[in-house]
Design an enzyme around this catalytic site. Sequence first.
Site, PDB file in Angstrom:
ATOM      1  N   LEU A 293     -19.107  40.692   1.921  1.00 16.47           N
ATOM      2  CA  LEU A 293     -18.461  41.109   0.678  1.00 16.47           C
ATOM      3  C   LEU A 293     -16.971  41.186   0.957  1.00 16.47           C
ATOM      4  CD1 LEU A 293     -20.680  44.071  -0.655  1.00 16.47           C
ATOM      5  CD2 LEU A 293     -20.675  41.701  -1.468  1.00 16.47           C
ATOM      6  N   ASP A 294     -16.151  40.791  -0.006  1.00 19.87           N
ATOM      7  CA  ASP A 294     -14.715  40.969   0.135  1.00 19.87           C
ATOM      8  C   ASP A 294     -14.394  42.432   0.391  1.00 19.87           C
ATOM      9  OD1 ASP A 294     -14.368  38.297  -0.397  1.00 19.87           O
ATOM     10  OD2 ASP A 294     -13.737  38.586  -2.478  1.00 19.87           O
ATOM     11  N   LYS A 295     -13.304  42.677   1.065  1.00 19.70           N
ATOM     12  CA  LYS A 295     -12.877  44.047   1.358  1.00 19.70           C
ATOM     13  C   LYS A 295     -12.828  44.889   0.085  1.00 19.70           C
ATOM     14  CE  LYS A 295      -8.924  46.592   3.280  1.00 19.70           C
ATOM     15  NZ  LYS A 295      -7.568  46.462   3.893  1.00 19.70           N
TER      16      LYS A 295
END
Length: 239
Positions: free
Chosen positions: A59-61
């Site tokens: 998942l993106d930050k």
Amino acid sequence: MDPTLEIPEVIYSDDNLVAINKPPGMLVHRTKLDAHETVFALQWVRDYIGQRVYPLHRLDKATSGVLAFAKSPEVARHWSEAWHTDAVNKDYLALVRGWPNSEGTIDHPLRDPDSAPDSPRKESETTFKMISKYLINIKIDRYEMSRFSLLQLSPLTGRRHQLRQHLKHINHPIIGDVRYGKGTYNRWARDQFGETRLLLHAHQLRLNDGATRITITAPPNRHLRQTFEFFRDNTLTTE
């Protein structure tokens, strides 16, 4: 642990898998792109359950929600091979600018956002479905009132920043997306809610390979709940 960072919540665990509700702002693992960061989901889960784990996906930050790990290399390999097949389905919630169609498919090839401009694009596909649409009596851009939508997004491929790029492509960017979004809306959201947050949440992960059938759901975090409540309470129309 960074006191400004929310603590993850373990939302599923069995002999083979463990999943957390990842807070926004937490990296999945160490990366040179964020060398200053010291807290990572991979290490947090390992320390919490007391054993080594293997991420099944990323998942993106800035994205919150379901993040799953295998408890052995064999399980990780099995689900990695099945990840972009019908055995794995992922649903996200996103608050976006404007009112797109009630449902549809975005079929638009993408390149890695950090690759060279002339690098080849790869097939990328996302389906979306309208959950609610909102009309707010606030002038943000050029219109006296502002439109927003809450969408369910389902990526059928796994390109980096796929959902964020696809929503930009159809001119309905995700609110709080500083890379692909619209600055006037992002600034309004920051002023309204007190901070800049990407309003994208990995809501549900479904695994079904015939032998295993698992559904893992991550409830929206406090910030998202408060944001959704604001739109429900202040809209002139919902559908």
